[in-house]
Design an enzyme around this catalytic site. Sequence first.
Site, PDB file in Angstrom:
ATOM      1  N   GLN A  45      16.054  17.396  44.394  1.00  0.00           N
ATOM      2  CA  GLN A  45      17.181  16.479  44.525  1.00  0.00           C
ATOM      3  C   GLN A  45      17.936  16.156  43.227  1.00  0.00           C
ATOM      4  OE1 GLN A  45      18.189  11.965  46.106  1.00  0.00           O
ATOM      5  NE2 GLN A  45      16.162  12.754  46.484  1.00  0.00           N
ATOM      6  N   SER A  46      17.196  15.919  42.149  1.00  0.00           N
ATOM      7  CA  SER A  46      17.873  15.386  40.956  1.00  0.00           C
ATOM      8  C   SER A  46      18.910  16.365  40.399  1.00  0.00           C
ATOM      9  CB  SER A  46      16.838  15.045  39.875  1.00  0.00           C
ATOM     10  OG  SER A  46      16.151  16.220  39.474  1.00  0.00           O
ATOM     11  N   LYS A  65      11.145  36.114  36.782  1.00  0.00           N
ATOM     12  CA  LYS A  65      10.083  36.641  35.913  1.00  0.00           C
ATOM     13  C   LYS A  65      10.019  38.173  35.975  1.00  0.00           C
ATOM     14  CE  LYS A  65       7.490  32.395  36.106  1.00  0.00           C
ATOM     15  NZ  LYS A  65       6.618  31.593  36.957  1.00  0.00           N
ATOM     16  N   ASN A  72      16.026  21.673  36.451  1.00  0.00           N
ATOM     17  CA  ASN A  72      15.083  20.553  36.520  1.00  0.00           C
ATOM     18  C   ASN A  72      13.691  21.061  36.899  1.00  0.00           C
ATOM     19  OD1 ASN A  72      16.109  20.934  39.257  1.00  0.00           O
ATOM     20  ND2 ASN A  72      14.979  19.087  39.814  1.00  0.00           N
ATOM     21  N   PHE A  73      13.276  22.129  36.212  1.00  0.00           N
ATOM     22  CA  PHE A  73      11.923  22.631  36.397  1.00  0.00           C
ATOM     23  C   PHE A  73      10.930  21.677  35.744  1.00  0.00           C
ATOM     24  CE2 PHE A  73      14.131  26.880  36.430  1.00  0.00           C
ATOM     25  CZ  PHE A  73      13.883  27.132  37.771  1.00  0.00           C
ATOM     26  N   LYS A 121       4.771  16.228  35.659  1.00  0.00           N
ATOM     27  CA  LYS A 121       5.728  16.482  36.742  1.00  0.00           C
ATOM     28  C   LYS A 121       6.059  15.137  37.381  1.00  0.00           C
ATOM     29  CE  LYS A 121       4.352  21.157  37.984  1.00  0.00           C
ATOM     30  NZ  LYS A 121       4.058  22.085  39.054  1.00  0.00           N
ATOM     31  N   GLU A 137      10.759  11.281  42.618  1.00  0.00           N
ATOM     32  CA  GLU A 137      11.528  10.051  42.741  1.00  0.00           C
ATOM     33  C   GLU A 137      10.725   8.762  42.507  1.00  0.00           C
ATOM     34  OE1 GLU A 137      14.891   9.309  43.591  1.00  0.00           O
ATOM     35  OE2 GLU A 137      14.218   7.263  43.284  1.00  0.00           O
ATOM     36  N   ASP A 150      16.085  10.253  41.382  1.00  0.00           N
ATOM     37  CA  ASP A 150      16.598  11.613  41.533  1.00  0.00           C
ATOM     38  C   ASP A 150      18.122  11.649  41.453  1.00  0.00           C
ATOM     39  OD1 ASP A 150      14.217  12.922  41.775  1.00  0.00           O
ATOM     40  OD2 ASP A 150      14.141  12.821  43.938  1.00  0.00           O
ATOM     41  N   GLY A 209      22.659 -11.229  39.358  1.00  0.00           N
ATOM     42  CA  GLY A 209      23.851 -11.503  38.565  1.00  0.00           C
ATOM     43  C   GLY A 209      23.964 -12.920  38.041  1.00  0.00           C
ATOM     44  N   GLY A 210      22.932 -13.711  38.181  1.00  0.00           N
ATOM     45  CA  GLY A 210      22.985 -15.061  37.644  1.00  0.00           C
ATOM     46  C   GLY A 210      23.508 -16.081  38.633  1.00  0.00           C
TER      47      GLY A 210
HETATM   48  N1  COA Z   1      11.777  33.166  40.106  1.00  0.00           N
HETATM   49  C1  COA Z   1      10.519  33.140  39.666  1.00  0.00           C
HETATM   50  N2  COA Z   1       9.825  32.001  39.447  1.00  0.00           N
HETATM   51  C2  COA Z   1      10.481  30.852  39.689  1.00  0.00           C
HETATM   52  C3  COA Z   1      11.802  30.794  40.158  1.00  0.00           C
HETATM   53  C4  COA Z   1      12.476  32.034  40.359  1.00  0.00           C
HETATM   54  N3  COA Z   1      13.717  32.105  40.794  1.00  0.00           N
HETATM   55  N4  COA Z   1      12.153  29.509  40.302  1.00  0.00           N
HETATM   56  C5  COA Z   1      11.082  28.779  39.952  1.00  0.00           C
HETATM   57  N5  COA Z   1      10.071  29.585  39.576  1.00  0.00           N
HETATM   58  C6  COA Z   1       8.756  29.197  39.111  1.00  0.00           C
HETATM   59  C7  COA Z   1       8.792  28.428  37.808  1.00  0.00           C
HETATM   60  O1  COA Z   1       9.004  29.292  36.736  1.00  0.00           O
HETATM   61  C8  COA Z   1       7.414  27.798  37.816  1.00  0.00           C
HETATM   62  O2  COA Z   1       6.472  28.737  37.366  1.00  0.00           O
HETATM   63  P1  COA Z   1       5.402  28.419  36.171  1.00  0.00           P
HETATM   64  O3  COA Z   1       4.688  27.174  36.604  1.00  0.00           O
HETATM   65  O4  COA Z   1       4.554  29.634  36.167  1.00  0.00           O
HETATM   66  O5  COA Z   1       6.140  28.198  34.927  1.00  0.00           O
HETATM   67  C9  COA Z   1       7.141  27.577  39.302  1.00  0.00           C
HETATM   68  O6  COA Z   1       8.175  28.279  39.998  1.00  0.00           O
HETATM   69  C10 COA Z   1       7.136  26.143  39.753  1.00  0.00           C
HETATM   70  O7  COA Z   1       8.235  25.429  39.190  1.00  0.00           O
HETATM   71  P2  COA Z   1       8.110  23.854  39.038  1.00  0.00           P
HETATM   72  O8  COA Z   1       9.363  23.312  38.477  1.00  0.00           O
HETATM   73  O9  COA Z   1       6.846  23.542  38.308  1.00  0.00           O
HETATM   74  O10 COA Z   1       8.020  23.406  40.566  1.00  0.00           O
HETATM   75  P3  COA Z   1       6.956  22.459  41.268  1.00  0.00           P
HETATM   76  O11 COA Z   1       7.259  22.540  42.712  1.00  0.00           O
HETATM   77  O12 COA Z   1       5.564  22.765  40.859  1.00  0.00           O
HETATM   78  O13 COA Z   1       7.307  21.002  40.712  1.00  0.00           O
HETATM   79  C11 COA Z   1       8.794  19.160  40.305  1.00  0.00           C
HETATM   80  C12 COA Z   1       8.420  20.330  41.217  1.00  0.00           C
HETATM   81  C13 COA Z   1      10.077  18.562  40.834  1.00  0.00           C
HETATM   82  C14 COA Z   1       7.679  18.119  40.315  1.00  0.00           C
HETATM   83  C15 COA Z   1       8.994  19.686  38.865  1.00  0.00           C
HETATM   84  O14 COA Z   1       9.914  20.737  38.895  1.00  0.00           O
HETATM   85  C16 COA Z   1       9.477  18.624  37.899  1.00  0.00           C
HETATM   86  O15 COA Z   1       8.710  17.770  37.444  1.00  0.00           O
HETATM   87  N6  COA Z   1      10.760  18.672  37.536  1.00  0.00           N
HETATM   88  C17 COA Z   1      11.360  17.779  36.561  1.00  0.00           C
HETATM   89  C18 COA Z   1      11.603  16.405  37.124  1.00  0.00           C
HETATM   90  C19 COA Z   1      12.411  16.422  38.373  1.00  0.00           C
HETATM   91  O16 COA Z   1      13.530  16.895  38.419  1.00  0.00           O
HETATM   92  N7  COA Z   1      11.840  15.800  39.398  1.00  0.00           N
HETATM   93  C20 COA Z   1      12.574  15.425  40.592  1.00  0.00           C
HETATM   94  C21 COA Z   1      12.847  16.495  41.468  1.00  0.00           C
HETATM   95  S1  COA Z   1      13.864  15.838  42.757  1.00  0.00           S
END
Ligand code: COA
Length: 480
Positions: free
Chosen positions: A71-72, A129, A150-151, A190, A193, A222, A301-302
């Site tokens: 979402q974010s 990758k 936002n990975f 990680k 929201e 988010d 707001g007071g």
């Molecule tokens: N091709 C290959 N790999 C991909 C890819 C693509 N197109 N898109 C994503 N990936 C991989 C990433 O490289 C990552 O691999 P790694 O762990 O080996 O480095 C893997 O997918 C998972 O990505 P990640 O961002 O860790 O996803 P997640 O589902 O485990 O975590 C969140 C989700 C939201 C918790 C995390 O992304 C996060 O904390 N983001 C920052 C804060 C944020 O925006 N949070 C709110 C989201 S609404």
Amino acid sequence: MAKKKSKTKAKPAKKPARKVAKASAKPAVKKAAAKPAAKNGNGAPRISKKPFGMDGKALDGVRILDFTHVQSGPTCTQLLAWFGADVIKVERPGVGDITRGQLVDVKGADSLYFTMLNHNKRSITIDSKHPQGKRVLDALIKTCDVLVENFAPGALDRMGLTWEYIHKLNPRMIVASVKGFGPGPYEDCKVYENVAQCAGGSASTTGFRDGPPLVTGAQIGDSGTGLHLALGIVSALYQRIRTGRGQKVLCAMQDGVLNLARVKLRDQQRLKHGPLTEYSQYGEGIPFGDAVPRAGNDSGGGQPGRILKCKGAPEDPNAYIYFITQAPVWGPICDLIGEPTWKTDPEFATPRARLPKLNQIFARIEEWTMTMTKFEVMNACNAVDIPVGPILSMKEIAEEESLRATGTVVEVDHPVRGKYLSVGNPIKMSDSITEVERSPLLGEHTDEILTKVLGFKAAEVAEIKNSGALSAPEKKEKAA
Ligand code: COA
């Protein structure tokens, strides 16, 4: 700036054209090419002679490499797309953004979670990758102005896309990131929201004093952080006009929430100088601790405020109104509720005198509001300039004609799920009119982007595709 995206629509036989929502009463906007504006002698662009709303969009010519999910990040890139940026969403082959398949309501269709956060974007699937996937990403980095991601912390680096690498490939590239926390003890965590709502001070100050902390329905962690990031990106684009170079833009969700909870940090410091007199607990004689307490529905707001019952409550869960006893309208309030003597009675006439009697005062106002519907109360109060807030249900908001007329609520057509409601661009601009287009199907624009944006020749496209870098694992096996 990147070249304007091709406006070629997908072929109807396979991919129905992306329809523009007709929710806005505005005239259809003619798409303008992103050619540089003619300059005056002093270097400033000449003033456009086209009618307002007919000279393109604010971010025409900006191309975004959208590496966002959930979402974010998507909130941010959707806003940029609504302002005219060409947003190319990179998704993992086969699955795409995880939200496509979350909270599914129509079997086989992208979820509302996804469709409502990814309007006006194009989708390309790339295994980031895979060496051939990397080749496509490098080409995208060279042609885009902004990379938004936002990975989880470190994920972009693990793909080999470090700031140094990107900056060398394209020194003009702005790299914008959402993370849960900024640098510090939690930077590797990680975050979703509600984690951000808790870490940013919102949850500890939301809810009732005698209940547990609460998270709010508004997605301030988010969507709120996505909004902050969008501002950072357009500011970086503006600075780049002068410096010629890109920069990193970071928005931590904790910071974004804290920014929105700013008034509570204000109250934290006021506590040192005495009780928070506008909080109900002051009137109730309950002492304050050393941290800002939860204030129920008290106004931040007071001015003392409460949610009061209207006709139909509590059976109707939304037959309530927010009522603020603002000092400037105390007289009209007294007249409306039938207590004209309170205007001059020293026990009620001043805000200070009223503070210890808020329960009594609001109980009396509620006696009055309960005689009318929330909309009748609103009409009666607004007639004498008393601001009040009827508690609108999502059903009422979805049906509200005026929100449809402004394009804040739009009906969008989707080739798989059919018609659905979405929230349009909340930011209205007179010379950059938003047209809401449906979200892309997974990988819908892969070919278009490879050939028309990146200029790969047919043989190169075949080589990349055959490598399996753009397809789901099962297809990869076939390709191998
Ligand atoms: N091709 C290959 N790999 C991909 C890819 C693509 N197109 N898109 C994503 N990936 C991989 C990433 O490289 C990552 O691999 P790694 O762990 O080996 O480095 C893997 O997918 C998972 O990505 P990640 O961002 O860790 O996803 P997640 O589902 O485990 O975590 C969140 C989700 C939201 C918790 C995390 O992304 C996060 O904390 N983001 C920052 C804060 C944020 O925006 N949070 C709110 C989201 S609404």
